[in-house]
Design an enzyme around this catalytic site. Structure first.
Site, PDB file in Angstrom:
ATOM      1  N   ASP A   1     -10.404 -46.693  -9.801  1.00  0.00           N
ATOM      2  CA  ASP A   1     -10.624 -47.084 -11.186  1.00  0.00           C
ATOM      3  C   ASP A   1     -11.078 -45.899 -12.021  1.00  0.00           C
ATOM      4  OD1 ASP A   1     -10.852 -48.625 -13.428  1.00  0.00           O
ATOM      5  OD2 ASP A   1     -12.513 -49.827 -12.741  1.00  0.00           O
TER       6      ASP A   1
ATOM      7  N   CYS B   1     -10.332 -48.959 -18.338  1.00  0.00           N
ATOM      8  CA  CYS B   1      -9.008 -49.574 -18.247  1.00  0.00           C
ATOM      9  C   CYS B   1      -8.028 -48.850 -19.176  1.00  0.00           C
ATOM     10  CB  CYS B   1      -9.080 -51.054 -18.628  1.00  0.00           C
ATOM     11  SG  CYS B   1      -7.477 -51.884 -18.626  1.00  0.00           S
TER      12      CYS B   1
END
Length: 312
Positions: A16, A240
């Site tokens: 991530d 994100c």
């Protein structure tokens, strides 16, 4: 207040954290970071993602990264795989845990996975069939579980429906992702308590971002609910790529510092973890958001003669 006595900290920095980086991080650097985490005592690491290299070029070396890990007892190397093709590649590469994900809003799911939620639920069915009987753990993740940057509050019924699909297929646990940092303590308490009531002993992990500066505050809300597994990112990197303004995850070292100060055990050496974060900062060539890597833990003292005295 009775906190959990031990917390499982899952570092997601290599996946991530790095997935949004424009410049490709060399494979040997990723492997070096992975093994630094292992040396620090981290035993649950989301190491990479088996997605299309065209969609996420940073993850094109997923199999090589897994192959470079220094395997030790108790180590779980987790990978993200959104579809059957990715799962097949992950199984071939020897992943210990496969994470499947769906967004709790149609708009984010369309941006993130390029398909409606219903189609993603069908993907879960296919992946469940593909992994049935395999020696691999399966975790279901829900993105934007606490709010969508395009739609605002998410439908709690849709969130339950997604979690129910994971539960029906016997997944080992779920992760609720605060993908764009929209969670607040009251929202965390309402959302988690509702799922705990319906799904009983299904293990829940929490994944917070620090977009609005309250990531660790939300961890405290999770601890009050008895949640004992949290995802965090080395150095606080990440965010994100399919949501505007989504800055980094909560920082692994900062989370560890909080937990240790509360007397909660993690099995991780904070000093070694800080060293790993500083290596990551060198590799990235820029300051990272983590605070403890800059200031050190509370117990870190300084020589009196290293600071100038006030004049006048």
């Amino acid at each position: 207040m009775q906190w959990p006595t031990r917390v499982d900290v899952i570092d997601v920095g290599l996946r991530d954290g790095l997935q949004s980086e424009a410049a490709f991080v060399p494979t040997d650097a990723k492997i070096a970071l992975l093994n630094r985490l292992i040396d620090a005592g981290v035993r649950h690491i989301e190491a990479t993602s088996f997605v299309s290299p065209r969609a996420v070029p940073q993850m094109a070396d997923a199999a090589q990264v897994l192959a470079g890990a220094r395997r030790v007892p108790g180590l779980v190397l987790s990978v993200l795989a959104p579809n059957a093709k990715g799962v097949e590649r992950a199984l071939q590469a020897g992943a210990d845990e496969i994470v499947v994900f769906v967004s709790a809003s149609e708009s984010h799911n369309g941006k993130n996975l390029n398909r409606p939620v219903e189609r993603s639920l069908q993907d879960i069915d296919e992946i469940a069939a593909l992994t049935r009987g395999q020696q691999v753990k399966r975790k279901g993740a829900v993105a934007v579980a606490f709010g969508c940057p395009f739609e605002g509050d998410v439908d709690p019924d849709l969130l339950e429906r997604i979690v129910a699909r994971y539960a029906e297929h016997g997944f080992d646990g779920i992760t609720l992702g605060d993908t764009t940092g929209m969670a607040t303590p009251p929202l965390v308490e309402r959302t988690v308590a509702r799922l705990q009531q319906r799904f009983g002993n299904l293990p829940i992990s929490l994944h917070f971002h620090n977009t609005r500066g309250i990531g660790l505050v939300n961890v405290m809300a999770g601890l009050r609910l008895g949640i004992s597994t949290y995802e965090a990112s080395l150095g606080g990197i990440g965010g994100c790529p399919f949501a505007p303004g989504a800055t980094g995850n909560i920082c692994t070292e900062d989370l560890l510092n909080l937990l240790h100060e509360m007397g909660i055990q993690t099995g991780i050496d904070l000093d070694r973890l800080v060293q790993a974060a500083r290596l990551l900062e060198d590799i990235m060539g820029r300051p990272l958001p983590g605070q403890v890597m800059k200031a050190g833990p509370r117990s870190a003292l300084h020589r009196l003669d290293s600071v100038c005295a006030a004049q006048g």
